[in-house]
Design an enzyme around this catalytic site. Structure first.
Site, PDB file in Angstrom:
ATOM      1  N   GLY A  45      -0.164  -0.235   2.521  1.00  0.00           N
ATOM      2  CA  GLY A  45       0.058  -0.133   4.187  1.00  0.00           C
ATOM      3  C   GLY A  45       1.140   1.133   4.079  1.00  0.00           C
ATOM      4  O   GLY A  45       1.962   1.067   3.300  1.00  0.00           O
ATOM      5  N   GLN A  50       7.627   5.701   7.847  1.00  0.00           N
ATOM      6  CA  GLN A  50       8.078   5.927   6.611  1.00  0.00           C
ATOM      7  C   GLN A  50       7.720   7.224   5.898  1.00  0.00           C
ATOM      8  O   GLN A  50       8.226   7.475   4.764  1.00  0.00           O
ATOM      9  CB  GLN A  50       7.119   4.780   5.535  1.00  0.00           C
ATOM     10  CG  GLN A  50       7.308   3.554   5.936  1.00  0.00           C
ATOM     11  CD  GLN A  50       6.505   2.479   5.338  1.00  0.00           C
ATOM     12  OE1 GLN A  50       5.434   2.212   5.630  1.00  0.00           O
ATOM     13  NE2 GLN A  50       7.082   2.069   4.147  1.00  0.00           N
ATOM     14  N   CYS A  98       8.266  -3.211   0.012  1.00  0.00           N
ATOM     15  CA  CYS A  98       7.992  -2.071   1.055  1.00  0.00           C
ATOM     16  C   CYS A  98       8.357  -0.813   0.316  1.00  0.00           C
ATOM     17  O   CYS A  98       9.215  -0.734  -0.609  1.00  0.00           O
ATOM     18  CB  CYS A  98       9.104  -2.265   2.001  1.00  0.00           C
ATOM     19  SG  CYS A  98       8.935  -0.803   3.403  1.00  0.00           S
ATOM     20  N   LEU A  99       7.430   0.025   0.425  1.00  0.00           N
ATOM     21  CA  LEU A  99       7.558   1.427  -0.251  1.00  0.00           C
ATOM     22  C   LEU A  99       8.899   2.121   0.097  1.00  0.00           C
ATOM     23  O   LEU A  99       9.480   2.778  -0.666  1.00  0.00           O
ATOM     24  CB  LEU A  99       6.486   2.346   0.012  1.00  0.00           C
ATOM     25  CG  LEU A  99       5.023   1.975  -0.398  1.00  0.00           C
ATOM     26  CD1 LEU A  99       4.032   2.876   0.278  1.00  0.00           C
ATOM     27  CD2 LEU A  99       4.947   1.664  -1.595  1.00  0.00           C
ATOM     28  N   HIS A 140       3.367  -6.390   8.902  1.00  0.00           N
ATOM     29  CA  HIS A 140       4.418  -5.715   8.017  1.00  0.00           C
ATOM     30  C   HIS A 140       4.264  -4.139   8.678  1.00  0.00           C
ATOM     31  O   HIS A 140       5.526  -3.703   8.945  1.00  0.00           O
ATOM     32  CB  HIS A 140       4.226  -5.809   6.741  1.00  0.00           C
ATOM     33  CG  HIS A 140       5.106  -5.008   5.896  1.00  0.00           C
ATOM     34  ND1 HIS A 140       6.126  -5.554   5.349  1.00  0.00           N
ATOM     35  CD2 HIS A 140       5.238  -3.626   5.510  1.00  0.00           C
ATOM     36  CE1 HIS A 140       6.841  -4.867   4.412  1.00  0.00           C
ATOM     37  NE2 HIS A 140       6.458  -3.506   4.690  1.00  0.00           N
ATOM     38  N   GLU A 141       3.402  -3.599   8.637  1.00  0.00           N
ATOM     39  CA  GLU A 141       3.096  -2.057   9.113  1.00  0.00           C
ATOM     40  C   GLU A 141       3.339  -1.995  10.768  1.00  0.00           C
ATOM     41  O   GLU A 141       4.409  -1.026  11.179  1.00  0.00           O
ATOM     42  CB  GLU A 141       1.780  -1.612   8.898  1.00  0.00           C
ATOM     43  CG  GLU A 141       1.509  -1.517   7.490  1.00  0.00           C
ATOM     44  CD  GLU A 141       2.474  -0.997   6.566  1.00  0.00           C
ATOM     45  OE1 GLU A 141       3.341   0.121   6.958  1.00  0.00           O
ATOM     46  OE2 GLU A 141       3.010  -1.462   5.397  1.00  0.00           O
ATOM     47  N   HIS A 144       7.224  -1.609  11.363  1.00  0.00           N
ATOM     48  CA  HIS A 144       7.838  -0.516  10.985  1.00  0.00           C
ATOM     49  C   HIS A 144       7.716   0.525  12.407  1.00  0.00           C
ATOM     50  O   HIS A 144       8.592   1.297  12.434  1.00  0.00           O
ATOM     51  CB  HIS A 144       7.034   0.499  10.072  1.00  0.00           C
ATOM     52  CG  HIS A 144       7.418  -0.104   8.612  1.00  0.00           C
ATOM     53  ND1 HIS A 144       8.711   0.127   8.064  1.00  0.00           N
ATOM     54  CD2 HIS A 144       6.760  -0.836   7.733  1.00  0.00           C
ATOM     55  CE1 HIS A 144       8.691  -0.005   7.004  1.00  0.00           C
ATOM     56  NE2 HIS A 144       7.625  -0.513   6.508  1.00  0.00           N
TER      57      HIS A 144
END
Length: 189
Positions: A45, A50, A98-99, A140-141, A144
């Site tokens: 995702g 991000q 997480c990225l 999760h996304e 963000h």
């Protein structure tokens, strides 16, 4: 185009993102670039904040997260101006990463089912129900674009235990096999 991933500590990751107007320039190209960036970084995702864009957009491809019994049930989709309108079911824990926070993984508890309203790339409105891993990836996304990171769900002790690691990430002291943008390094220039 592959975007650099915005690292922990950048204010854009803590802002509530803005709705996207229908005339947003090159939206389809941005979505394709977000998929490319997500796949390049081995993510499932990616939310627009991000990549330093404070807009209500995220993409997911949850198939790699599916266990053997759920293979083929993953979701690959872009969510434009999404709104989670319902969360229910038993909260269950799963180790998330997480990225934007490479190398940090912690167990986060989330409700098992969601109902989400959103637009697709053609500006068709949808209201869909997701559960299990698909719901988790979406939640999760979605966090963000609300300015929430998975680390915000941790208890005080867990937050204190990872505080130094998070500080190092924001300063660029981290190993990631993808390009990143670090807030502390940007300020020095």
């Amino acid at each position: 185009m592959i975007y650099p991933i915005t690292a922990y500590g950048d204010p854009v990751l803590k802002e509530e993102a803005e709705d996207i107007p229908k005339d947003y320039p090159d939206l389809k190209e941005l979505i394709e670039d977000m998929y490319s960036t997500m796949y390049f970084a081995h993510g499932v995702g990616l939310a627009a904040p991000q990549i330093s864009k404070s807009i209500r957009l995220f993409v997911i491809d949850s198939e790699p997260m599916m266990d053997d019994k759920d293979k083929g049930k993953g979701v690959k989709k872009a969510f434009i101006n999404p709104e989670i309108i319902e969360e229910d079911g038993e909260e269950w824990g799963f180790e998330e990463g997480c990225l934007s926070i490479p190398g940090v993984r912690e167990v986060v508890y989330r409700p098992e089912r969601i109902v989400i309203r959103y637009f697709d790339e053609e500006w068709n409105e949808h209201e869909d129900t997701y559960d299990g891993m698909n719901a988790r990836v979406i939640q999760h996304e979605y966090d963000h674009i609300e300015g929430i990171l998975f680390t915000d769900h941790l208890n005080g002790l867990k937050k204190r235990l990872i505080k130094n690691r998070l500080a190092k990430i924001s300063k660029g002291d981290v190993d990631a096999d993808y390009k990143m943008k670090f807030p502390a390094l940007s300020k020095r220039r």
